[in-house]
Design an enzyme around this catalytic site. Structure first.
Site, PDB file in Angstrom:
ATOM      1  N   TYR A  45       0.842  -1.207   0.000  1.00 45.80           N
ATOM      2  CA  TYR A  45       0.000   0.000   0.000  1.00 45.80           C
ATOM      3  C   TYR A  45       0.871   1.249   0.000  1.00 45.80           C
ATOM      4  O   TYR A  45       1.986   1.244   0.523  1.00 45.80           O
ATOM      5  CB  TYR A  45      -0.873   0.056   1.259  1.00 45.80           C
ATOM      6  CG  TYR A  45      -1.732  -1.153   1.502  1.00 45.80           C
ATOM      7  CD1 TYR A  45      -2.736  -1.521   0.613  1.00 45.80           C
ATOM      8  CD2 TYR A  45      -1.547  -1.931   2.651  1.00 45.80           C
ATOM      9  CE1 TYR A  45      -3.531  -2.626   0.860  1.00 45.80           C
ATOM     10  CE2 TYR A  45      -2.342  -3.040   2.904  1.00 45.80           C
ATOM     11  CZ  TYR A  45      -3.328  -3.388   1.998  1.00 45.80           C
ATOM     12  OH  TYR A  45      -4.108  -4.481   2.246  1.00 45.80           O
ATOM     13  N   LYS A 128     -13.881  -9.901  -2.996  1.00 38.62           N
ATOM     14  CA  LYS A 128     -13.427  -9.290  -1.737  1.00 38.62           C
ATOM     15  C   LYS A 128     -14.509  -8.374  -1.187  1.00 38.62           C
ATOM     16  O   LYS A 128     -15.194  -7.701  -1.955  1.00 38.62           O
ATOM     17  CB  LYS A 128     -12.170  -8.444  -1.982  1.00 38.62           C
ATOM     18  CG  LYS A 128     -11.103  -9.142  -2.788  1.00 38.62           C
ATOM     19  CD  LYS A 128     -10.057  -9.736  -1.906  1.00 38.62           C
ATOM     20  CE  LYS A 128      -8.962 -10.362  -2.748  1.00 38.62           C
ATOM     21  NZ  LYS A 128      -8.003 -11.091  -1.955  1.00 38.62           N
TER      22      LYS A 128
HETATM   23 ZN   LIG Z   1      -8.246  -4.773  -0.264  1.00 34.67          ZN
END
Ligand SMILES: [Zn+2]
Length: 144
Positions: A45, A128
């Site tokens: 990230y 997800k």
């Molecule tokens: Zn994610």
């Protein structure tokens, strides 16, 4: 700078009380391997927003992240700490501080990349639930 067309929101999928700082995630992601067996280059990230609203910088935005299969080359990955309740169910656990910090971070990124769409991981991969809220709707005012 890379061309950025997407800002993708994630949750770190941790339980209440479980910490997931950039340093923690960096450690977890270093333990992962790519399909061809090479280790990840640390945190996938670009930003992590902690429960107290602290914005931590992960991978530099110039560098391609590792957070959403098929969309990494042209995106920025933003992750908030949380995403699971006491029972381990995937829910929106954003604190008021995180909501404010996310808003500020996304305002900044929107100014820098005005053509980038803000989406949730779920919008690109319906398998997800991450980030457990409707990011497109939540940030409608920051969309191109
Ligand atoms: Zn994610």
């Amino acid at each position: 700078m890379r061309t950025i067309t997407l800002i993708i929101i994630h949750c770190s999928a941790v339980h209440p009380g479980q910490r997931s700082s950039v340093a923690d995630i960096n450690k977890w992601h270093k333990e992962r391997k790519t399909k061809d067996g090479r280790p990840w280059k640390g945190i996938g990230y670009h930003y992590v927003v902690r429960r107290d609203g602290t914005i931590e910088t992960g991978r530099p935005i110039e560098k391609v992240g590792a957070h959403c299969v098929g969309h990494n080359s042209h995106s920025i990955g933003v992750c908030y700490e949380g995403g699971l309740n006491e029972k381990g169910e995937e829910v929106d656990t954003r604190t008021p501080e995180q909501k404010i910090a996310l808003e500020q971070l996304l305002e900044r990124l929107h100014a820098q990349f005005p053509k980038a769409l803000i989406v949730g991981h779920h919008d690109l991969n319906p398998d997800k639930k991450c980030p457990c809220f409707d990011a497109v709707k939540a940030y409608a005012h920051l969309q191109p």
